[in-house]
Scaffold this motif. Structure first.
Motif, PDB file in Angstrom:
ATOM      1  N   ASP A 279       0.853  -1.189   0.000  1.00 32.95           N
ATOM      2  CA  ASP A 279       0.000   0.000   0.000  1.00 32.95           C
ATOM      3  C   ASP A 279       0.896   1.250   0.000  1.00 32.95           C
ATOM      4  O   ASP A 279       2.127   1.156  -0.112  1.00 32.95           O
TER       5      ASP A 279
ATOM      6  N   SER B 280       1.096  -8.318  17.013  1.00 31.12           N
ATOM      7  CA  SER B 280       1.011  -6.873  16.795  1.00 31.12           C
ATOM      8  C   SER B 280       1.897  -6.159  17.799  1.00 31.12           C
ATOM      9  O   SER B 280       2.000  -6.572  18.955  1.00 31.12           O
TER      10      SER B 280
ATOM     11  N   PRO C 253       2.554  -3.692  12.649  1.00 28.87           N
ATOM     12  CA  PRO C 253       1.376  -2.837  12.812  1.00 28.87           C
ATOM     13  C   PRO C 253       0.159  -3.659  13.223  1.00 28.87           C
ATOM     14  O   PRO C 253       0.137  -4.885  13.066  1.00 28.87           O
TER      15      PRO C 253
ATOM     16  N   ARG D  66       2.986  -1.023   3.529  1.00 28.40           N
ATOM     17  CA  ARG D  66       2.440  -2.135   4.318  1.00 28.40           C
ATOM     18  C   ARG D  66       1.906  -3.228   3.386  1.00 28.40           C
ATOM     19  O   ARG D  66       1.433  -2.970   2.297  1.00 28.40           O
TER      20      ARG D  66
ATOM     21  N   LEU E 159       0.163  -6.928   9.979  1.00 27.71           N
ATOM     22  CA  LEU E 159       0.761  -6.518   8.720  1.00 27.71           C
ATOM     23  C   LEU E 159       2.262  -6.415   8.913  1.00 27.71           C
ATOM     24  O   LEU E 159       2.764  -6.468  10.027  1.00 27.71           O
ATOM     25  N   ALA E 160       2.970  -6.250   7.844  1.00 30.66           N
ATOM     26  CA  ALA E 160       4.398  -5.951   7.910  1.00 30.66           C
ATOM     27  C   ALA E 160       4.632  -4.729   7.029  1.00 30.66           C
ATOM     28  O   ALA E 160       3.790  -4.378   6.205  1.00 30.66           O
ATOM     29  N   VAL E 161       5.772  -4.090   7.216  1.00 28.93           N
ATOM     30  CA  VAL E 161       6.069  -2.859   6.497  1.00 28.93           C
ATOM     31  C   VAL E 161       7.467  -2.939   5.896  1.00 28.93           C
ATOM     32  O   VAL E 161       8.405  -3.375   6.557  1.00 28.93           O
TER      33      VAL E 161
ATOM     34  N   GLY F 121       0.190  -7.532   3.947  1.00 29.01           N
ATOM     35  CA  GLY F 121      -0.201  -8.492   4.968  1.00 29.01           C
ATOM     36  C   GLY F 121      -0.476  -9.873   4.434  1.00 29.01           C
ATOM     37  O   GLY F 121      -0.898 -10.045   3.301  1.00 29.01           O
TER      38      GLY F 121
END
Length: 155
Positions: free
Chosen positions: A52, A70, A96, A56, A100-102, A58
């Protein structure tokens, strides 16, 4: 010469014997080759994700399999052209909400990743690492593999 006179000469005489054994149930099919196993004790998980605007992405199944929670601290490193994400108490980044991962902005810029780009996710459960592969990396790997499969030079 007719087709009827040529075909019996081409068909092996054992064929009828094999067909009758197969019909009798004595054999169930051709033996299957034994498949190679990965050198890992536990398998790796694969998935595709879309980044995104904030980098991010997921895949809750992977995050759960890795045991990430989280707000857990993460270390994010770029090794060659692969983004490696792993838990690290001293890590600057966190998981997050929503599991999710970033991919942090500096890493996204270095890898030329933009919002909407697709990435291959590989969860290495033995090492507890999530590897993020860009489509550029996938192109290079697949082209090199195809060169070996089809013959010729690496692309």
């Amino acid at each position: 010469m007719t087709a009827e006179s040529i075909i019996p000469a081409l068909v092996h005489p054992v064929r009828d014997t094999v067909a009758s054994i197969a019909r009798s149930g004595e054999i169930s099919g051709l033996p299957l080759p034994r498949l190679a196993t990965l050198p890992h004790e536990r398998p790796m998980l694969y998935g595709m994700a879309t980044l995104d605007r904030g980098g991010r992405f997921g895949d809750r199944r992977m995050m759960r399999a890795l045991g990430w929670r989280s707000d857990e601290h993460l270390d994010v490193a770029l090794v060659r052209d692969v983004v490696l994400i792993r838990p690290d108490e001293e890590g600057l980044f966190r998981v997050p909400p929503g599991l999710l991962a970033v991919v942090p902005a500096p890493v996204r810029h270095w890898c030329a990743l933009s919002p909407g780009d697709r990435v291959l996710l590989v969860a290495d459960l033995e090492r507890g690492v999530l590897a993020v592969h860009t489509t550029t990396t996938l192109d290079r790997l697949v082209l090199a593999h195809h060169a070996r499969v089809f013959g010729g030079d690496d692309a």
